[in-house]
Design an enzyme around this catalytic site. Sequence first.
Site, PDB file in Angstrom:
ATOM      1  N   SER A 221     -16.032  36.936 -27.081  1.00  0.00           N
ATOM      2  CA  SER A 221     -14.328  36.848 -26.846  1.00  0.00           C
ATOM      3  C   SER A 221     -14.107  35.716 -26.065  1.00  0.00           C
ATOM      4  O   SER A 221     -14.849  34.931 -25.488  1.00  0.00           O
ATOM      5  CB  SER A 221     -13.989  38.189 -26.098  1.00  0.00           C
ATOM      6  OG  SER A 221     -12.693  38.169 -25.964  1.00  0.00           O
ATOM      7  N   ASP A 222     -12.854  35.210 -26.455  1.00  0.00           N
ATOM      8  CA  ASP A 222     -12.194  34.077 -25.883  1.00  0.00           C
ATOM      9  C   ASP A 222     -10.778  34.019 -25.514  1.00  0.00           C
ATOM     10  O   ASP A 222     -10.132  34.652 -26.507  1.00  0.00           O
ATOM     11  CB  ASP A 222     -12.714  32.769 -26.639  1.00  0.00           C
ATOM     12  CG  ASP A 222     -12.527  31.466 -25.705  1.00  0.00           C
ATOM     13  OD1 ASP A 222     -13.557  31.005 -24.942  1.00  0.00           O
ATOM     14  OD2 ASP A 222     -11.607  30.683 -25.971  1.00  0.00           O
ATOM     15  N   THR A 223     -10.329  33.473 -24.409  1.00  0.00           N
ATOM     16  CA  THR A 223      -9.047  33.581 -24.112  1.00  0.00           C
ATOM     17  C   THR A 223      -8.351  32.285 -23.888  1.00  0.00           C
ATOM     18  O   THR A 223      -8.995  31.498 -23.114  1.00  0.00           O
ATOM     19  CB  THR A 223      -8.903  34.445 -22.910  1.00  0.00           C
ATOM     20  OG1 THR A 223      -9.484  35.933 -23.152  1.00  0.00           O
ATOM     21  CG2 THR A 223      -7.418  34.569 -22.451  1.00  0.00           C
TER      22      THR A 223
ATOM     23  N   GLY B 263      -9.262  35.983 -28.678  1.00  0.00           N
ATOM     24  CA  GLY B 263     -10.034  36.161 -29.831  1.00  0.00           C
ATOM     25  C   GLY B 263     -11.251  37.007 -29.630  1.00  0.00           C
ATOM     26  O   GLY B 263     -11.859  37.355 -28.508  1.00  0.00           O
TER      27      GLY B 263
END
Length: 201
Positions: A78-80, A115
């Site tokens: 995950s990435d923010t 994501g």
Amino acid sequence: MDTAKLRRIILASTSPRRRELIASLAIPFEVVPSHAEESFEASLPPEQIVMELAGRKAEAVYRELDSSADRNAVIVGSDTIVVRDREVLGKPKDTQEAADMLRSLQGRAHVVYTGVACIDALTGRRHVDYRATTVRMKALTEAEIQAYARSGEGLDKAGAYAIQGLGATIVTGIEGCYFNVVGLPVSLLVDMLKDFDIQVL
């Protein structure tokens, strides 16, 4: 329920927030840090950036799995990022940059993109998606900006604030998934996990 027969999750992240959210699902999981490259092409749309980075994180862990490892698992990356006026705000490098970011966000709305990438450790099959949430921050005084920046809470957060901590005092409202802003849109992840035979409910 016999949890020994359940597929488990491998979380490709060392984020305490993501670990807590995964733990709340009551599914067996382990944490394997991802050492993926996190640079990106700034001209990409925000949703493409977070999906690309989430995919890279999950892929890096998938490639590093030991050949003898139990692969009855789904790797979650995950990435923010925070976007204000089409400009991507990552994690501030120091207190001064944190204050600058907060100054640019105060009194207005910005969008948080996260994501999520899932890779089947058995087959390599993957699914990548994202969520976007609009966040409105109150107008702050310079003293408040400096005080929050000095708290250090936002130093490892995109946009320089943590909505689940002291940062809750500077946010006036959100439109969309709250957990997306924390760093992992749980409802999206649960829907994605169904495709990999992990049923949360």
